[in-house]
Scaffold this active site. Structure first.
Site, short mmCIF file in Angstrom:
data_model
loop_
_atom_site.label_atom_id
_atom_site.label_comp_id
_atom_site.label_asym_id
_atom_site.label_seq_id
_atom_site.Cartn_x
_atom_site.Cartn_y
_atom_site.Cartn_z
N LYS A 111 0.82 -1.21 0.00
CA LYS A 111 0.00 0.00 0.00
C LYS A 111 0.86 1.27 0.00
CE LYS A 111 -4.17 -2.16 1.03
NZ LYS A 111 -3.80 -3.56 0.92
C1 LIG Z 1 -4.35 -4.70 0.33
C2 LIG Z 1 -3.54 -5.93 0.28
C3 LIG Z 1 -3.74 -6.93 -0.70
C4 LIG Z 1 -4.85 -6.86 -1.72
O1 LIG Z 1 -4.66 -5.87 -2.69
P1 LIG Z 1 -5.90 -5.36 -3.56
O2 LIG Z 1 -5.36 -4.22 -4.35
O3 LIG Z 1 -6.97 -4.93 -2.58
O4 LIG Z 1 -6.36 -6.50 -4.42
C5 LIG Z 1 -2.88 -8.02 -0.71
N1 LIG Z 1 -1.91 -8.16 0.22
C6 LIG Z 1 -1.69 -7.23 1.17
C7 LIG Z 1 -0.62 -7.47 2.18
C8 LIG Z 1 -2.49 -6.09 1.24
O5 LIG Z 1 -2.27 -5.17 2.22
#
Ligand SMILES: *Cc1c(COP(=O)(O)O)cnc(C)c1O
Length: 455
Positions: A111
Site C-alpha cells: 500500500k
Molecule cells: C491490500 C492488500 C492486498 C490486496 O490488494 P488489492 O489491491 O486490494 O487487491 C494483498 N496483500 C496485502 C498485504 C495487502 O495489504
C-alpha cells in the site's frame, strides 16, 4: 489527459480526480484514454531507477498538471522512507519464478507504493489550490497505517483513520496509534469494519458538502493509488525487456487492475494470475463468468478477506468497451440482487490472458513451508497465496512469472510461526513498536459520536 467515470460520461481534470473518492454519479474514475508506452520508451527506461519510472508514469496521466521537474522532485520525496535501494527488488525462487518484493516502504506493505506518492502529489497540487486537505478512511489492517505514514506531518492536511476496536492485529494497531504527529487522529470504533465504512461514507458526504476543505478518502478506489501502482509494473517491463507473467494476491482488485492497465499501456505482461484466498468472489467470476455476493470468511491473509472487490467495476467498464450506461445498469443490478456477470466474450477485451485460483489456508501454510525449505526465504501469507497460485497456473507457458509479494512476513508472525515453527526476523521499523506510547480515541459506532471526536 481527461477523466471519465464508469457510470456516466464525464470530462474531469486530473487534480479533481486524485483529490476525490467516487465520481459524482457514484462511479469510479478512469482516464478517457489509456496512454501508450512504446517499446522504445521501455528500452530507454531499462536502466532507470524506480523514481525515474514513477515520475515517467505520473507525467503520462497528469494532463499537464505538473512539469517534469515537479514530478522528479515528488518521486524522490515519496520514496525517501523506503528501506531498499532498489525500492521494488526481485528475488529468485525458481528458474522461471521470482518474487517482486513490494514491502520495503515505511509500513511494510505494498500500500505504501500507492499512498506515499499520492500524498506527495496532493501536497504539490494543494500548493496550487490552497484549501486544506481532510483525509478520512476506515481500515481493517494495512491501508490505515500506510495512509497515516503517508500523510503524517503534512502541512495543511489532517488525517483521521477509523478502525474496529479490538479487531485489528496488535502490530497493525500499534503501527497506527504510535504515530504522534499533531495532524493525526486514530479512532477505535466499538463496532465492526462495516460500521467504520458506513460512518466514513456518511462523514465524507457531509464534509464534502461544506466545501471548506478538499475531502479525500484513501480507500482502494482512489485513482491516484492505482496510477502509482502501475509504476512497478512499468519498471519491471523496462528491466526485464521481454514478456512476462504476474501472479497478484488480490482482495479489492486494485493491484491486479493496475497490472491490467499497465498491459494496456504497452508493458509486456502477457499473462495474469489473479490469486485469492478462500473468499473466492474474484476467482469465481473469472472461472464461471459470474459471481454472487457471499459472506466474508476470516483467513490467514486478512487484507484479502473481501467479498465485493471494489475495483471490479473498473474492469467491467473496460470489458464493456467503455460503455458507462451498461456498466451503471450492471452495478445497480449487483447492488439490488447481489449478482454480477461478465460480458460473454470478456477474454477478447483484455490485453493479456488471465486465470484465477482460490488458495486455502492449508495451502498457504504448506507454501510458506516449501518456500522456506527450497529457498530459505520466509514469505508472508498474502505472498504465499500468489506463489501457490503461480505454482498451479497452466497459462504462463514459458514466461517468467513474477509473484507479487505484498507484505513483510513480520507483519503476520502468527501465520509464519505456525508454518515454520520460527518467528520471522523483525525489521528495525517494527522492533520498538511495543515500547512506544499509543494514542487513540474510543467511540460508539455512530456518525454523531465520530463527528464529535473529529471536531
Ligand atoms: C491490500 C492488500 C492486498 C490486496 O490488494 P488489492 O489491491 O486490494 O487487491 C494483498 N496483500 C496485502 C498485504 C495487502 O495489504
Amino acid at each position: 489527459m481527461r477523466y471519465t467515470s464508469t457510470r456516466a460520461d464525464l470530462d474531469q481534470d486530473f487534480s479533481t480526480v486524485v483529490a476525490s473518492g467516487l465520481a459524482p454519479d457514484g462511479g469510479l474514475y478512469l482516464p478517457q484514454e489509456i496512454p501508450q508506452i512504446t517499446p522504445e520508451d521501455l528500452a530507454h527506461l531499462a536502466d532507470a531507477d524506480y523514481a525515474t519510472c514513477l515520475s515517467f508514469v505520473g507525467r503520462l496521466f497528469d494532463g499537464g498538471a505538473l512539469d517534469a521537474q515537479a514530478w522528479d522532485r515528488l518521486a524522490r520525496r515519496a520514496l525517501k522512507g523506503f528501506r531498499h535501494p532498489a525500492i521494488a527488488p526481485l528475488n529468485q525462487l525458481a528458474p522461471r519464478h521470482w518474487l517482486l518484493e513490494l514491502f520495503h516502504g515505511p509500513t511494510l506493505s505494498f500500500k505504501d507504493y500507492g499512498l506515499q506518492p499520492l500524498s506527495s502529489l496532493l501536497s504539490e497540487l494543494a500548493a496550487h489550490d490552497g484549501r486544506p486537505l481532510f483525509i478520512l478512511g476506515a481500515t481493517s489492517g494495512d491501508t490505515g497505517s500506510a495512509a497515516l505514514a503517508a500523510f503524517r506531518g503534512k502541512a495543511n492536511a489532517r488525517i483521521v483513520i477509523l478502525h474496529p476496536h479490538g479487531r485489528v492485529s496488535d502490530v497493525q494497531r500499534r503501527q497506527m496509534t504510535t504515530l504522534n504527529d499533531d495532524n493525526i487522529l486514530n479512532i477505535a470504533v466499538e463496532g465492526s469494519f462495516d460500521d467504520c465504512q458506513r460512518i466514513v461514507k456518511a462523514l465524507l458526504d457531509q464534509r464534502s458538502a461544506q466545501k471548506r476543505e478538499a475531502v479525500l478518502s484513501v480507500n482502494s478506489i482512489n485513482w491516484g493509488r492505482l496510477l502509482f501502482q502501475t509504476a512497478y509494473y512499468v519498471h519491471m517491463g523496462a528491466r526485464l525487456g521481454r514478456p512476462f507473467a504476474l501472479s497478484v494476491p488480490s482482495g479489492n482488485f486494485g493491484n491486479a487492475l493496475s497490472a491490467v492497465l499497465a498491459a494496456k499501456m504497452g508493458v509486456p505482461i502477457h499473462h495474469l494470475i489473479v490469486a485469492t484466498n478462500a473468499n473466492r468472489a474474484l476467482s469465481r467470476i473469472f472461472e464461471t463468468g459470474e459471481t454472487v455476493k457471499g459472506t466474508v470468511q476470516s483467513t490467514l491473509s486478512p487484507a484479502m478477506d473481501i467479498q465485493i472487490p471494489s475495483n471490479l467495476e473498473r474492469l467491467l467498464y473496460i470489458l464493456n468497451n467503455c460503455d458507462a450506461k451498461i456498466t451503471c445498469n450492471q452495478m445497480e443490478e449487483f447492488a439490488r440482487d447481489g449478482r454480477l456477470a461478465l460480458p460473454g466474450d470478456w477474454r477478447k477485451s483484455l490485453p493479456l490472458s488471465l486465470e484465477s485460483f482460490s488458495v486455502t489456508d492449508k495451502e498457504v501454510l504448506e507454501c510458506i513451508k516449501d518456500t522456506y525449505a527450497n529457498t530459505d526465504r520466509v514469505i508472508d501469507p498474502h505472498t504465499a497465496v500468489a506463489v501457490a497460485a503461480a505454482n498451479r497456473a497452466k497459462g504462463a507457458g514459458d514466461l517468467t512469472i513474477l509473484s507479487v509479494s505484498t507484505a513483510h512476513p513480520a507483519k503476520f508472525p502468527e501465520a509464519v510461526e505456525s508454518a515454520l515453527g520460527i518467528s520471522p526476523l523483525v525489521p528495525a521499523l517494527l522492533r520498538d513498536l511495543h515500547k512506544l506510547e499509543e494514542r487513540f480515541t474510543i467511540t460508539e459506532p455512530t456518525i454523531e459520536a465520530v463527528a464529535a471526536a473529529i471536531g
